[in-house]
Design a protein around this motif. Structure first.
Motif, PDB file in Angstrom:
ATOM      1  N   GLN A  32     111.193  35.884  34.893  1.00 28.36           N
ATOM      2  CA  GLN A  32     111.015  34.856  33.873  1.00 28.36           C
ATOM      3  C   GLN A  32     109.732  35.093  33.086  1.00 28.36           C
ATOM      4  O   GLN A  32     109.707  34.964  31.859  1.00 28.36           O
ATOM      5  CB  GLN A  32     110.994  33.461  34.503  1.00 28.36           C
ATOM      6  N   GLN A  33     108.663  35.444  33.781  1.00 28.21           N
ATOM      7  CA  GLN A  33     107.395  35.724  33.115  1.00 28.21           C
ATOM      8  C   GLN A  33     107.536  36.927  32.180  1.00 28.21           C
ATOM      9  O   GLN A  33     107.039  36.918  31.054  1.00 28.21           O
ATOM     10  CB  GLN A  33     106.285  35.971  34.138  1.00 28.21           C
ATOM     11  N   ASP A  34     108.206  37.969  32.660  1.00 28.77           N
ATOM     12  CA  ASP A  34     108.423  39.157  31.828  1.00 28.77           C
ATOM     13  C   ASP A  34     109.263  38.820  30.590  1.00 28.77           C
ATOM     14  O   ASP A  34     108.970  39.287  29.489  1.00 28.77           O
ATOM     15  CB  ASP A  34     109.102  40.265  32.631  1.00 28.77           C
ATOM     16  N   ALA A  35     110.289  38.002  30.781  1.00 27.56           N
ATOM     17  CA  ALA A  35     111.140  37.610  29.652  1.00 27.56           C
ATOM     18  C   ALA A  35     110.346  36.788  28.648  1.00 27.56           C
ATOM     19  O   ALA A  35     110.448  37.009  27.438  1.00 27.56           O
ATOM     20  CB  ALA A  35     112.346  36.816  30.158  1.00 27.56           C
ATOM     21  N   ASN A  36     109.548  35.837  29.133  1.00 24.35           N
ATOM     22  CA  ASN A  36     108.719  35.028  28.235  1.00 24.35           C
ATOM     23  C   ASN A  36     107.729  35.895  27.474  1.00 24.35           C
ATOM     24  O   ASN A  36     107.507  35.711  26.279  1.00 24.35           O
ATOM     25  CB  ASN A  36     107.968  33.943  29.009  1.00 24.35           C
ATOM     26  N   SER A  37     107.150  36.848  28.156  1.00 18.97           N
ATOM     27  CA  SER A  37     106.203  37.757  27.523  1.00 18.97           C
ATOM     28  C   SER A  37     106.890  38.585  26.440  1.00 18.97           C
ATOM     29  O   SER A  37     106.345  38.769  25.348  1.00 18.97           O
ATOM     30  CB  SER A  37     105.581  38.679  28.574  1.00 18.97           C
ATOM     31  N   ALA A  38     108.079  39.052  26.731  1.00 19.04           N
ATOM     32  CA  ALA A  38     108.825  39.850  25.754  1.00 19.04           C
ATOM     33  C   ALA A  38     109.167  39.017  24.528  1.00 19.04           C
ATOM     34  O   ALA A  38     109.045  39.485  23.399  1.00 19.04           O
ATOM     35  CB  ALA A  38     110.089  40.412  26.390  1.00 19.04           C
ATOM     36  N   VAL A  39     109.578  37.776  24.743  1.00 17.55           N
ATOM     37  CA  VAL A  39     109.918  36.891  23.622  1.00 17.55           C
ATOM     38  C   VAL A  39     108.689  36.643  22.761  1.00 17.55           C
ATOM     39  O   VAL A  39     108.748  36.730  21.535  1.00 17.55           O
ATOM     40  CB  VAL A  39     110.511  35.558  24.126  1.00 17.55           C
ATOM     41  N   HIS A  40     107.567  36.361  23.389  1.00 17.03           N
ATOM     42  CA  HIS A  40     106.355  36.076  22.626  1.00 17.03           C
ATOM     43  C   HIS A  40     105.844  37.307  21.891  1.00 17.03           C
ATOM     44  O   HIS A  40     105.295  37.201  20.798  1.00 17.03           O
ATOM     45  CB  HIS A  40     105.267  35.495  23.530  1.00 17.03           C
ATOM     46  N   SER A  41     106.030  38.480  22.456  1.00 18.10           N
ATOM     47  CA  SER A  41     105.538  39.684  21.795  1.00 18.10           C
ATOM     48  C   SER A  41     106.462  40.120  20.661  1.00 18.10           C
ATOM     49  O   SER A  41     106.015  40.755  19.720  1.00 18.10           O
ATOM     50  CB  SER A  41     105.355  40.823  22.802  1.00 18.10           C
ATOM     51  N   THR A  42     107.752  39.780  20.719  1.00 19.17           N
ATOM     52  CA  THR A  42     108.666  40.180  19.649  1.00 19.17           C
ATOM     53  C   THR A  42     108.766  39.131  18.550  1.00 19.17           C
ATOM     54  O   THR A  42     109.234  39.451  17.464  1.00 19.17           O
ATOM     55  CB  THR A  42     110.077  40.451  20.202  1.00 19.17           C
ATOM     56  N   HIS A  43     108.305  37.927  18.784  1.00 19.77           N
ATOM     57  CA  HIS A  43     108.413  36.860  17.784  1.00 19.77           C
ATOM     58  C   HIS A  43     107.767  37.247  16.453  1.00 19.77           C
ATOM     59  O   HIS A  43     108.404  37.095  15.401  1.00 19.77           O
ATOM     60  CB  HIS A  43     107.836  35.557  18.344  1.00 19.77           C
ATOM     61  N   PRO A  44     106.528  37.768  16.426  1.00 17.24           N
ATOM     62  CA  PRO A  44     105.940  38.169  15.144  1.00 17.24           C
ATOM     63  C   PRO A  44     106.725  39.283  14.455  1.00 17.24           C
ATOM     64  O   PRO A  44     106.842  39.316  13.233  1.00 17.24           O
ATOM     65  CB  PRO A  44     104.535  38.662  15.513  1.00 17.24           C
ATOM     66  N   ILE A  45     107.298  40.177  15.243  1.00 19.80           N
ATOM     67  CA  ILE A  45     108.097  41.263  14.674  1.00 19.80           C
ATOM     68  C   ILE A  45     109.346  40.689  14.016  1.00 19.80           C
ATOM     69  O   ILE A  45     109.695  41.068  12.894  1.00 19.80           O
ATOM     70  CB  ILE A  45     108.474  42.292  15.763  1.00 19.80           C
ATOM     71  N   LEU A  46     110.009  39.765  14.699  1.00 20.61           N
ATOM     72  CA  LEU A  46     111.204  39.139  14.125  1.00 20.61           C
ATOM     73  C   LEU A  46     110.864  38.360  12.868  1.00 20.61           C
ATOM     74  O   LEU A  46     111.630  38.360  11.899  1.00 20.61           O
ATOM     75  CB  LEU A  46     111.874  38.233  15.159  1.00 20.61           C
ATOM     76  N   ASP A  47     109.724  37.680  12.857  1.00 22.68           N
ATOM     77  CA  ASP A  47     109.288  36.957  11.658  1.00 22.68           C
ATOM     78  C   ASP A  47     109.120  37.919  10.487  1.00 22.68           C
ATOM     79  O   ASP A  47     109.532  37.625   9.363  1.00 22.68           O
ATOM     80  CB  ASP A  47     107.976  36.214  11.910  1.00 22.68           C
TER      81      ASP A  47
END
Length: 77
Positions: A21-36
């Motif tokens: 879960q921590q790894d998934a949350n980290s991945a989501v937070h790190s890709t959010h700016p890229i997706l934006d």
């Protein structure tokens, strides 16, 4: 001696799930700016395509009008 090993084994699945879960949350937070940025760039491209399509439609319409006028002048002579 078996008791500590049993406790570690019992907690291992929960620890693994928590880590995942921590790894998934980290991945989501790190890709959010890229997706934006991808979304922003996509909107800019679509806006440019809409502008180009509008310009092309105007040019074609004007050219069609010019051709009709030229055809009318030729037909009159």
């Amino acid at each position: 001696m078996n008791a500590p090993h049993a406790a570690a084994t019992k907690d291992a699945p929960a620890d693994l799930v928590m880590k995942m879960q921590q790894d998934a949350n980290s991945a989501v937070h790190s890709t959010h700016p890229i997706l934006d940025k991808v979304t922003q760039n996509t909107h800019e491209v679509v806006d440019k395509l809409v502008e180009a399509a509008g310009s092309t439609a105007t040019t074609l319409s004007d050219t069609g009008s010019d051709l009709k006028k030229a055809n009318a002048r030729i037909s009159i002579k």
